[in-house]
Design a protein around this motif. Structure first.
Motif, PDB file in Angstrom:
ATOM      1  N   ARG A  31       0.840  -1.192   0.000  1.00  0.00           N
ATOM      2  CA  ARG A  31       0.000   0.000   0.000  1.00  0.00           C
ATOM      3  C   ARG A  31       0.872   1.238   0.000  1.00  0.00           C
ATOM      4  O   ARG A  31       1.910   1.275   0.651  1.00  0.00           O
ATOM      5  CB  ARG A  31      -0.910   0.010   1.239  1.00  0.00           C
ATOM      6  N   ASP A  33       0.330   5.328   0.656  1.00  0.00           N
ATOM      7  CA  ASP A  33      -0.623   6.341   1.101  1.00  0.00           C
ATOM      8  C   ASP A  33      -0.819   7.375  -0.003  1.00  0.00           C
ATOM      9  O   ASP A  33       0.152   7.982  -0.468  1.00  0.00           O
ATOM     10  CB  ASP A  33      -0.092   7.018   2.364  1.00  0.00           C
ATOM     11  N   PRO A  34      -2.055   7.577  -0.477  1.00  0.00           N
ATOM     12  CA  PRO A  34      -2.280   8.499  -1.600  1.00  0.00           C
ATOM     13  C   PRO A  34      -1.999   9.956  -1.268  1.00  0.00           C
ATOM     14  O   PRO A  34      -1.800  10.772  -2.177  1.00  0.00           O
ATOM     15  CB  PRO A  34      -3.765   8.285  -1.928  1.00  0.00           C
ATOM     16  N   VAL A  35      -1.954  10.292   0.013  1.00  0.00           N
ATOM     17  CA  VAL A  35      -1.721  11.684   0.403  1.00  0.00           C
ATOM     18  C   VAL A  35      -0.239  11.939   0.660  1.00  0.00           C
ATOM     19  O   VAL A  35       0.353  12.871   0.119  1.00  0.00           O
ATOM     20  CB  VAL A  35      -2.553  12.038   1.661  1.00  0.00           C
ATOM     21  N   GLY A  37       2.293   9.598   0.213  1.00  0.00           N
ATOM     22  CA  GLY A  37       3.206   8.808  -0.606  1.00  0.00           C
ATOM     23  C   GLY A  37       4.003   7.799   0.180  1.00  0.00           C
ATOM     24  O   GLY A  37       4.919   7.169  -0.355  1.00  0.00           O
ATOM     25  N   ARG A  39       5.173   4.434   1.982  1.00  0.00           N
ATOM     26  CA  ARG A  39       5.037   3.033   1.591  1.00  0.00           C
ATOM     27  C   ARG A  39       4.795   2.150   2.812  1.00  0.00           C
ATOM     28  O   ARG A  39       5.448   2.312   3.837  1.00  0.00           O
ATOM     29  CB  ARG A  39       6.310   2.572   0.864  1.00  0.00           C
ATOM     30  N   ARG A 300       8.636  12.504  -1.025  1.00  0.00           N
ATOM     31  CA  ARG A 300       7.444  12.477  -0.195  1.00  0.00           C
ATOM     32  C   ARG A 300       7.597  11.537   0.985  1.00  0.00           C
ATOM     33  O   ARG A 300       6.751  11.511   1.859  1.00  0.00           O
ATOM     34  CB  ARG A 300       6.231  12.081  -1.044  1.00  0.00           C
TER      35      ARG A 300
END
Length: 365
Positions: A31, A33-35, A37, A39, A300
């Motif tokens: 996964r 995190d889309p906000v 970045g 890991r 990020r």
């Protein structure tokens, strides 16, 4: 879920390597995190990361590593499966390379023996010199090269500092193969032939401890005996018996472009690097240190050191700890860049006879 830091620590790969293998599609986190970045890795990916670390430690090419990981994930464990064949093939390749290397080195040894036997056996001239050196200059020269002394027990001659007396100059040189430092001090009282002697590190350190004032020091070389006297104090011992490499040949480099360094900023950037390599981004006016696995300075994951710098320019890999050692020479320094595979030259402006070389390293994780 494991954070990237936990995964790096527990697998032995390191955070930079994990980012590299993510971008290469070899070990993709479960996964992102889309906000932020950031890991995250699933618990079952830890064994896969450990396997990856061992395969790379064994020098397996990345293309084969991909297949091994894919076969391992598919439980390909039979004697005739893909994974055993890849492992056997890599081992045979290593054995062939080792055999080739043995043959090449045997040829080199034969050439060296032939050269030694064909040389004249006349007695070498006795190394004798007695000269005065300003204590402050001598101390500064020792300080400028001390960090580059080697510590490999297989190469004892690199565990010392070369004293090269020629004319009115005393050059001091140290190298551990990955970096080299050269410094110069002025002398008086020596008008004879060139004299070279390699002083072991403990003796060089003892000499440095005596150079605490502005007086003159007297350096005496008599064969393998080396002595320094100043203000009634004395440090003496035996030189190393092996011949030091020809440093002048090693420092003969094409002219490159010089970049003025912001030494304090670069030190701060390097202090944030926790691996054995980082990237320097070189433009005509600035040098920035960034993580080698970061595509730009906008990291990020929060570990890049460039602070928003648009990382456009030549990239060269360095060992951050080694570069920090070289930057201790002063607050005003320049970097001379010849090319991505050539040594980096670090020197102070207006000082051409005191400098250090740093071998680049690959940025492949």
């Amino acid at each position: 879920m494991h954070s990237i830091g936990e995964m790096g620590r527990d697998s032995g790969l390191g955070v930079s390597a994990l980012r590299f293998y993510d971008r290469a599609g070899v070990l993709v986190p479960a996964r992102v995190d889309p906000v932020t970045g950031y890991r995250w890795y699933a618990p079952e990916q830890l064994d896969e990361a450990r396997l990856l670390a061992r395969l790379r430690q064994a020098g397996m090419p990345l293309a084969d590593v991909r297949l091994v990981l894919a076969g391992w994930a598919g439980a390909d464990s039979g004697d005739s499966g893909l994974v055993p064949r890849l492992l056997d093939g890599h081992l045979r390749r290593l054995e062939r390379e080792l055999a080739d290397a043995r043959g090449a080195l045997s040829t080199v040894r034969a050439l060296l023996e032939h050269k030694e036997s064909s040389m004249t056996t006349t007695t070498a001239p006795t190394r004798t010199a007695r000269l005065t050196v300003p204590a402050a200059e001598f101390a500064a020269a020792l300080d400028a090269v001390r960090f580059a002394v080697g510590n490999d027990p297989e190469l004892p001659v690199l565990g010392g500092i070369l004293f090269d007396v020629e004319g009115a100059d005393l050059h001091l040189v140290a190298t551990d193969r990955f970096r080299m430092a050269v410094a110069c001090a002025s002398t008086g009282g020596h008008a004879g032939e060139r004299v070279q002697v390699t002083v072991p590190t403990p003796l060089a350190d003892a000499m440095r401890a005596l150079l605490t004032d502005g007086s003159e020091a007297v350096l005496t070389v008599d064969g393998d005996a080396v002595e320094l006297q100043t203000q009634g104090r004395r440090a003496a011992g035996q030189a190393l018996g092996e011949e030091f490499p020809d440093y002048r040949r090693l420092t003969r480099l094409p002219e490159g472009r010089r970049i003025t360094l912001d030494v304090p900023a670069l030190r701060r950037a390097l202090a944030g690097q926790d691996g054995e390599r980082c990237a320097l981004v070189l433009t005509d006016t600035v040098v920035v240190a960034v993580d080698p696995a970061v595509d730009s300075a906008d990291d990020r994951d929060g570990t890049g050191a460039a602070g928003g710098f648009d990382a456009a320019g030549d990239r060269v890999g360095v060992n951050p700890a080694f570069l920090l050692d070289a930057l201790a020479a002063g607050e005003e320094m320049q970097l001379e860049y010849v090319g991505p595979r050539a040594p980096l030259v670090l020197l102070r402006p207006g000082t051409e006879d005191t400098f250090s070389l740093l071998m680049p390293c690959t940025l492949d994780a």
